[in-house]
Design a protein around this motif. Sequence first.
Motif, PDB file in Angstrom:
ATOM      1  N   LYS A   1       0.836  -1.201   0.000  1.00 12.87           N
ATOM      2  CA  LYS A   1       0.000   0.000   0.000  1.00 12.87           C
ATOM      3  C   LYS A   1       0.870   1.251   0.000  1.00 12.87           C
ATOM      4  O   LYS A   1       1.861   1.328   0.721  1.00 12.87           O
ATOM      5  N   SER A   2       0.456   2.216  -0.813  1.00 15.39           N
ATOM      6  CA  SER A   2       1.077   3.540  -0.832  1.00 15.39           C
ATOM      7  C   SER A   2      -0.035   4.554  -0.606  1.00 15.39           C
ATOM      8  O   SER A   2      -1.166   4.352  -1.029  1.00 15.39           O
ATOM      9  N   TYR A   3       0.302   5.637   0.062  1.00 16.19           N
ATOM     10  CA  TYR A   3      -0.666   6.687   0.343  1.00 16.19           C
ATOM     11  C   TYR A   3      -0.227   7.956  -0.364  1.00 16.19           C
ATOM     12  O   TYR A   3       0.873   8.450  -0.151  1.00 16.19           O
ATOM     13  N   GLN A   4      -1.091   8.479  -1.195  1.00 17.17           N
ATOM     14  CA  GLN A   4      -0.844   9.758  -1.857  1.00 17.17           C
ATOM     15  C   GLN A   4      -1.647  10.801  -1.089  1.00 17.17           C
ATOM     16  O   GLN A   4      -2.867  10.675  -0.947  1.00 17.17           O
ATOM     17  N   ILE A   5      -0.958  11.815  -0.560  1.00 15.15           N
ATOM     18  CA  ILE A   5      -1.606  12.825   0.281  1.00 15.15           C
ATOM     19  C   ILE A   5      -1.472  14.189  -0.370  1.00 15.15           C
ATOM     20  O   ILE A   5      -0.372  14.644  -0.650  1.00 15.15           O
ATOM     21  N   ILE A   6      -2.623  14.821  -0.590  1.00 12.09           N
ATOM     22  CA  ILE A   6      -2.640  16.183  -1.132  1.00 12.09           C
ATOM     23  C   ILE A   6      -3.288  17.060  -0.065  1.00 12.09           C
ATOM     24  O   ILE A   6      -4.486  16.950   0.199  1.00 12.09           O
ATOM     25  N   PRO A   7      -2.490  17.908   0.609  1.00 10.45           N
ATOM     26  CA  PRO A   7      -3.035  18.695   1.717  1.00 10.45           C
ATOM     27  C   PRO A   7      -3.916  19.846   1.254  1.00 10.45           C
ATOM     28  O   PRO A   7      -3.699  20.429   0.200  1.00 10.45           O
ATOM     29  N   GLY A   8      -4.926  20.152   2.085  1.00  9.69           N
ATOM     30  CA  GLY A   8      -5.729  21.343   1.873  1.00  9.69           C
ATOM     31  C   GLY A   8      -4.949  22.562   2.341  1.00  9.69           C
ATOM     32  O   GLY A   8      -4.879  23.580   1.679  1.00  9.69           O
ATOM     33  N   SER A   9      -4.313  22.439   3.504  1.00 11.03           N
ATOM     34  CA  SER A   9      -3.436  23.479   4.036  1.00 11.03           C
ATOM     35  C   SER A   9      -2.383  22.801   4.899  1.00 11.03           C
ATOM     36  O   SER A   9      -2.516  21.648   5.277  1.00 11.03           O
ATOM     37  N   GLU A  10      -1.331  23.549   5.205  1.00 14.51           N
ATOM     38  CA  GLU A  10      -0.204  22.985   5.954  1.00 14.51           C
ATOM     39  C   GLU A  10       0.157  23.910   7.104  1.00 14.51           C
ATOM     40  O   GLU A  10       0.132  25.130   6.969  1.00 14.51           O
ATOM     41  N   GLU A  11       0.485  23.303   8.238  1.00 15.07           N
ATOM     42  CA  GLU A  11       0.884  24.065   9.423  1.00 15.07           C
ATOM     43  C   GLU A  11       2.104  23.380  10.022  1.00 15.07           C
ATOM     44  O   GLU A  11       2.144  22.163  10.136  1.00 15.07           O
ATOM     45  N   VAL A  12       3.119  24.157  10.382  1.00 18.22           N
ATOM     46  CA  VAL A  12       4.310  23.598  11.016  1.00 18.22           C
ATOM     47  C   VAL A  12       4.321  24.052  12.464  1.00 18.22           C
ATOM     48  O   VAL A  12       4.168  25.234  12.756  1.00 18.22           O
ATOM     49  N   ARG A  13       4.463  23.086  13.365  1.00 17.44           N
ATOM     50  CA  ARG A  13       4.491  23.388  14.802  1.00 17.44           C
ATOM     51  C   ARG A  13       5.803  22.902  15.398  1.00 17.44           C
ATOM     52  O   ARG A  13       6.248  21.797  15.120  1.00 17.44           O
ATOM     53  N   ALA A  14       6.393  23.739  16.235  1.00 13.93           N
ATOM     54  CA  ALA A  14       7.581  23.316  16.978  1.00 13.93           C
ATOM     55  C   ALA A  14       7.132  22.409  18.122  1.00 13.93           C
ATOM     56  O   ALA A  14       6.070  22.611  18.701  1.00 13.93           O
ATOM     57  N   ILE A  15       7.928  21.407  18.420  1.00 15.55           N
ATOM     58  CA  ILE A  15       7.615  20.514  19.535  1.00 15.55           C
ATOM     59  C   ILE A  15       8.361  21.028  20.761  1.00 15.55           C
ATOM     60  O   ILE A  15       9.575  21.216  20.733  1.00 15.55           O
ATOM     61  N   VAL A  16       7.618  21.292  21.817  1.00 16.19           N
ATOM     62  CA  VAL A  16       8.198  21.781  23.062  1.00 16.19           C
ATOM     63  C   VAL A  16       8.089  20.669  24.092  1.00 16.19           C
ATOM     64  O   VAL A  16       6.991  20.194  24.382  1.00 16.19           O
ATOM     65  N   ASN A  17       9.230  20.231  24.597  1.00 16.95           N
ATOM     66  CA  ASN A  17       9.232  19.210  25.635  1.00 16.95           C
ATOM     67  C   ASN A  17       9.277  19.892  26.995  1.00 16.95           C
ATOM     68  O   ASN A  17      10.155  20.715  27.249  1.00 16.95           O
ATOM     69  N   VAL A  18       8.320  19.564  27.830  1.00 15.45           N
ATOM     70  CA  VAL A  18       8.291  20.132  29.174  1.00 15.45           C
ATOM     71  C   VAL A  18       8.414  18.991  30.178  1.00 15.45           C
ATOM     72  O   VAL A  18       7.853  17.917  29.983  1.00 15.45           O
ATOM     73  N   SER A  19       9.162  19.248  31.237  1.00 13.26           N
ATOM     74  CA  SER A  19       9.388  18.199  32.235  1.00 13.26           C
ATOM     75  C   SER A  19       8.231  18.138  33.231  1.00 13.26           C
ATOM     76  O   SER A  19       7.492  19.108  33.421  1.00 13.26           O
TER      77      SER A  19
END
Length: 111
Positions: free
Chosen positions: A54-72
């Motif tokens: 299986k292969s998945y072809q993905i065409i986004p409607g919109s894109e958002e980039v989020r930074a990952i914040v690690n909190v202790s």
Amino acid sequence: MMGMNPRQMKKLMRQMGIKMEEMEGVKEVVIRLENKEIVLKDPAITIITAQGEKSYQIIPGSEEVRAIVNVSEEDIKLVMEQAGVDYEAARKALIEADGDLAEAILKLTEE
């Protein structure tokens, strides 16, 4: 294959053992990297099955980039105590403040 109508194309693909189907109801796709997430909102997804793979072809409607914040856990507990809030509120405030303890506490105590 130029000039081939969609019906002929589907028949040819079926003969070659290739199956395509649209995935319905997908709200978002999240790609998690080491330090960020790429969120694809309202994507059009086609599942292509060929030779059992299986292969998945993905065409986004919109894109958002989020930074990952690690909190202790220690930071979360400190914010909980200082701001008088529950675990989830403290964690959310820390993430929104990019891990800055003082900013998270100030934000929670000003509300």
